[in-house]
Design a protein around this motif. Structure first.
Motif, mmCIF file in Angstrom:
data_model
loop_
_atom_site.group_PDB
_atom_site.id
_atom_site.type_symbol
_atom_site.label_atom_id
_atom_site.label_comp_id
_atom_site.label_asym_id
_atom_site.label_seq_id
_atom_site.Cartn_x
_atom_site.Cartn_y
_atom_site.Cartn_z
ATOM 1 N N UNK A 199 -3.288 0.258 -3.456
ATOM 2 C CA UNK A 199 -2.844 -1.131 -3.617
ATOM 3 C C UNK A 199 -1.329 -1.239 -3.405
ATOM 4 N N UNK A 200 -0.603 -0.267 -3.934
ATOM 5 C CA UNK A 200 0.848 -0.247 -3.748
ATOM 6 C C UNK A 200 1.194 -0.200 -2.256
ATOM 7 N N UNK A 201 0.495 0.653 -1.494
ATOM 8 C CA UNK A 201 0.719 0.729 -0.042
ATOM 9 C C UNK A 201 0.407 -0.610 0.626
ATOM 10 N N UNK A 202 -0.698 -1.236 0.182
ATOM 11 C CA UNK A 202 -1.098 -2.539 0.723
ATOM 12 C C UNK A 202 0.019 -3.566 0.532
ATOM 13 N N UNK A 203 0.621 -3.578 -0.650
ATOM 14 C CA UNK A 203 1.663 -4.571 -0.921
ATOM 15 C C UNK A 203 2.969 -4.232 -0.202
ATOM 16 N N UNK A 204 3.288 -2.960 -0.106
ATOM 17 C CA UNK A 204 4.498 -2.588 0.644
ATOM 18 C C UNK A 204 4.367 -2.966 2.117
ATOM 19 N N UNK A 205 3.166 -2.835 2.673
ATOM 20 C CA UNK A 205 2.982 -3.239 4.071
ATOM 21 C C UNK A 205 3.121 -4.750 4.217
ATOM 22 N N UNK A 206 2.701 -5.506 3.193
ATOM 23 C CA UNK A 206 2.920 -6.959 3.213
ATOM 24 C C UNK A 206 4.414 -7.262 3.202
ATOM 25 N N UNK A 207 5.159 -6.531 2.392
ATOM 26 C CA UNK A 207 6.619 -6.684 2.349
ATOM 27 C C UNK A 207 7.211 -6.410 3.735
ATOM 28 N N UNK A 228 -1.978 -2.119 8.136
ATOM 29 C CA UNK A 228 -2.782 -1.201 7.338
ATOM 30 C C UNK A 228 -2.166 0.192 7.483
ATOM 31 N N UNK A 229 -2.059 0.912 6.385
ATOM 32 C CA UNK A 229 -1.410 2.225 6.408
ATOM 33 C C UNK A 229 -2.101 3.175 7.382
ATOM 34 N N UNK A 230 -3.429 3.233 7.333
ATOM 35 C CA UNK A 230 -4.148 4.213 8.156
ATOM 36 C C UNK A 230 -4.016 3.899 9.640
ATOM 37 N N UNK A 231 -4.096 2.615 9.991
ATOM 38 C CA UNK A 231 -3.930 2.237 11.399
ATOM 39 C C UNK A 231 -2.512 2.523 11.878
ATOM 40 N N UNK A 232 -1.545 2.285 11.007
ATOM 41 C CA UNK A 232 -0.148 2.576 11.340
ATOM 42 C C UNK A 232 0.041 4.060 11.625
ATOM 43 N N UNK A 233 -0.515 4.896 10.742
ATOM 44 C CA UNK A 233 -0.380 6.351 10.921
ATOM 45 C C UNK A 233 -1.108 6.820 12.178
ATOM 46 N N UNK A 234 -2.285 6.232 12.445
ATOM 47 C CA UNK A 234 -3.022 6.597 13.667
ATOM 48 C C UNK A 234 -2.206 6.254 14.913
ATOM 49 N N UNK A 235 -1.574 5.079 14.907
ATOM 50 C CA UNK A 235 -0.756 4.656 16.042
ATOM 51 C C UNK A 235 0.441 5.567 16.250
ATOM 52 N N UNK A 236 1.046 5.986 15.147
ATOM 53 C CA UNK A 236 2.200 6.878 15.217
ATOM 54 C C UNK A 236 1.797 8.238 15.785
ATOM 55 N N UNK A 237 0.665 8.759 15.304
ATOM 56 C CA UNK A 237 0.198 10.063 15.790
ATOM 57 C C UNK A 237 -0.172 10.009 17.266
ATOM 58 N N UNK A 238 -0.749 8.900 17.677
ATOM 59 C CA UNK A 238 -1.095 8.745 19.102
ATOM 60 C C UNK A 238 0.176 8.815 19.948
ATOM 61 N N UNK A 239 1.245 8.164 19.483
ATOM 62 C CA UNK A 239 2.501 8.140 20.234
ATOM 63 C C UNK A 239 3.130 9.523 20.325
#
Length: 525
Positions: free
Chosen positions: A184-192, A262-273
Motif C-alpha cells: 500500500x505504501x508503494x501504491x501511494x508513493x507512486x500516486x505521489x 504500478x511498481x511491478x510494471x515500472x520495474x519490468x519496464x526498467x529491466x527491459x531497458x
C-alpha cells in the motif's frame, strides 16, 4: 486521456493530522563543480584528504572528477538536514587548493573547446571502481561530456508508516484495504510520483534558476538561445534551461514505455531497458580500436541509474542488491525529487524556503487524487514543461490539461492555494510557520515574475557582465559563508575518520579483485 482532476476543497482530510506526519525524514544531495581560480573547470583529482569518492558516504563525485556530490543522512527536521549539508561544504572548502572554489550555478563554469578535458570521475583500480568510470565514459560517448557537467539538487523524502496505515484504513476500495502495508505504501508513493510529474511546471517556475548559460557550454551544438551579454546566452522569459532540451536528455528513453502506475510494471519496464540493445548505441561499438571498452553495453540503459527522470521511487539497497531489487524486495521507502535547480544565492545550493515548499508540495501530491498517467498525458506534460522552461515568465504562458488550455498563472494559483493547506498541516508538527512562510515566498514569485530566482539571475548576470563574473562573485560570497560556519571538534574528527576509513575500504576492494576487469565486464554483459 485523463481529464484534469477537480481540486477538492479539503485536500487534507479531517482524519489526517500533524501527529501522523511525525517521523517524516528528509535527506539532500547537492552537486557542484570544482572551479579553478581562472574560472575554468578544475583539472585536479578529487582531493585525497576528503577520502575515497568510491566509498565515502557523504562526499563523492558524479559524472566528472570535478563534479562533486554532497549527501546528507536522513534527518527529522529541515534545519538538521541543512546544517549537515553546511558541515559537508565547510569540510570540502577546507581541502580545496590553489584557489579552487565551488561553482554556484546549475549550468557549468568555463569549459574549453576540448571535451576530453572534462575528466571522467576516477574510483581506483577495483572492478567496481573501474565499472563506475566506464559507465561515465559510456555516457560521454552517448550524449557528450558537456551535458554531464550540469548540477542539480535532489531532495529525498519519506512519510511515516502511521500516515500510510491511516490512509489505508480510510480507503473505499476493498482491494487497496487488503494490501500489505508495504504494497500500500508503494501504491501511494507512486500516486505521489505521478502528481509530482504533473506539478513539475510549477517547480520549474518557482525554483528554476538556470535561464542563461555560458556560451562555452553550447560549443558545437545547435540551439535556440539569444545573446544576453558577452559570453552568455539566454531566453528572455526562461526559468530552468537545465530542465529543457539543452539539459540531460536521452532520446532513446522516450521509447521505453516506462510508466509510474504500478511498481511491478515500472520495474519490468526498467529491466527491459537495461537488457534491450539500441541501434544508435550499437553503432558506437562496445570497444575502441585498441580493444578497450568504451561503454558497458549497447542497451537503451547501460545500468538502471541511466534512466533519467524528474522523480524516482527509492529503497535503500542492501549488500549486493541493485536499486530495482531493493524496490522489488521491500517496496518504495522514499521518493527522490530531482527537478530542482541549484539556488546560486545559497552557499549550500538550497535553503529552508525551498525545502519547506518541496515538502508541502510532496504532501499535496500524496493526498491528491492521482489517476494513472499514460503516454498521451505525458506528452502533454512534456509540452507544459517545455513552455515553462523556455517562457514560463511570459504573461501569456499556458498550460494544457486534457482538452483545456489555461493560463499558467491561473493553473499555478489554483494549485498553490491547495498546497498552502498542506503547509498549514505540516506547521502543526512543531508549532512553526516554516512551511506556510515558504509557500508565501512562492506566492510572491507567482504574483510578480521579478521575484523569481530566474529573473534575479538574469538581472545579476547583466549587472556583473556575464555568467562567469556573476558566478565568481557568488562563489566568493559562499567562501565567506563557509569560513563563518563553525564545525565542532567532534564533527571535524568525524569527517577526518570517514576520510581515512573510506580510503581503507577502497584499498580493501582493490585487494579483493579475484577476476580481471575483462572477465568482470564480460559477466555483466
Amino acid at each position: 486521456m485523463n481529464q484534469p482532476c477537480t481540486l477538492s476543497s479539503a485536500i487534507v482530510p479531517t482524519w489526517v493530522n500533524a501527529s501522523q506526519l511525525d517521523g517524516m525524514l528528509r535527506g539532500i544531495e547537492r552537486e557542484s563543480l570544482r572551479m579553478q581560480s581562472n574560472g575554468f573547470l578544475s583539472q585536479k583529482n578529487h582531493p585525497k584528504a576528503l577520502g575515497s569518492a568510491l566509498t565515502h558516504p557523504h562526499i563523492t563525485t558524479d559524472y566528472s572528477e570535478a563534479l562533486m556530490e554532497f549527501i546528507t543522512t536522513p534527518h527529522n527536521t529541515i534545519a538538521a538536514a541543512l546544517n549537515e549539508l553546511s558541515d559537508i561544504h565547510q569540510v570540502v572548502h577546507q581541502q580545496l587548493e590553489d584557489g579552487e572554489k565551488l561553482w554556484p550555478l546549475s549550468m557549468p563554469c568555463m569549459l574549453d573547446d576540448n571535451e576530453e578535458n572534462i575528466k571522467l570521475a576516477q574510483y581506483g583500480t577495483s572492478n567496481i571502481g573501474r565499472f563506475k568510470t566506464l559507465y561515465r565514459h559510456g555516457l560521454g560517448v552517448r550524449y557528450g561530456r558537456r551535458m554531464q557537467t550540469i548540477s542539480g539538487v535532489h531532495y529525498n523524502l519519506s512519510f511515516p508508516d502511521q500516515l500510510f496505515a491511516t490512509l489505508q484504513q480510510h480507503e473505499k476500495n476493498e482491494e487497496l484495504k487488503q494490501l500489505s502495508l508495504q504494497d500500500y505504501r508503494s501504491h501511494r508513493y507512486f500516486a505521489l510520483i505521478r502528481n509530482f510529474i504533473r506539478m513539475t511546471p510549477l517547480v520549474m517556475y518557482l525554483l528554476g534558476a538556470s535561464p542563461s548559460v555560458c556560451r562555452c557550454f553550447l560549443t558545437g551544438r545547435n540551439h535556440h538561445l539569444q545573446p544576453l551579454v558577452k559570453g552568455t546566452l539566454y531566453l528572455p522569459e526562461a526559468t530552468a534551461l537545465r530542465m529543457g532540451r539543452l539539459g540531460y536528455q536521452n532520446s532513446a528513453q522516450k521509447q521505453l514505455g516506462i510508466y509510474y502506475n504500478d511498481l511491478h510494471d515500472y520495474l519490468d519496464g526498467l529491466q527491459k531497458a537495461v537488457h534491450t540493445p539500441y541501434p544508435a548505441f550499437t553503432d558506437l561499438g562496445l570497444n575502441d580500436e585498441a580493444g578497450e571498452p568504451i561503454q558497458i553495453n549497447d542497451h537503451v540503459l547501460q545500468i538502471e541509474n541511466e534512466y533519467y527522470s524528474l522523480v524516482r521511487p527509492k529503497q535503500v539497497p542492501q549488500a549486493g542488491e541493485t536499486p530495482s531489487q531493493a524496490l522489488k524486495n521491500r517496496g518504495v521507502g522514499y521518493v527522490e525529487l530531482r527537478a530542482v535547480d541549484v539556488n546560486p544565492y545559497s552557499a549550500i545550493g538550497i535553503d529552508e524556503t525551498t525545502a519547506g515548499f518541496l515538502e508541502s508540495l510532496a504532501l499535496y501530491c500524496l493526498l491528491r487524487e492521482s489517476p494513472d498517467l499514460w503516454s498521451d498525458e505525458q506528452d502533454q506534460i512534456d509540452q507544459n514543461q517545455t513552455e515553462v522552461v523556455n517562457r514560463g515568465r511570459a504573461a501569456d504562458a499556458q498550460i494544457k490539461e486534457g482538452h483545456l488550455t489555461v493560463s499558467f498563472q491561473d493553473w499555478a494559483q489554483q494549485h498553490l492555494s491547495e498546497i498552502h493547506t498542506c503547509a498549514a498541516t505540516l506547521d502543526q508538527m512543531d508549532g512553526t510557520s516554516l512551511y506556510q512562510d515558504a509557500v508565501y515566498v512562492m506566492q510572491q514569485r507567482l504574483n510578480d515574475v521579478e521575484n523569481t530566482l530566474s529573473a534575479q539571475v538574469i538581472k545579476d548576470t547583466l549587472q556583473h557582465g556575464g555568467t562567469w563574473n556573476f558566478g565568481s562573485v557568488m562563489a566568493q560570497q559562499h567562501v565567506d559563508c563557509y569560513d563563518q560556519h563553525q564545525l565542532s571538534a567532534e564533527r571535524q574528527q568525524y569527517f577526518e575518520h570517514l576520510a581515512q576509513t573510506s580510503l581503507q575500504k577502497q584499498w580493501q576492494l582493490e585487494q579483493e579483485n579475484d577476476t580481471s576487469f575483462e572477465q568482470y565486464l564480460a559477466q555483466y554483459r
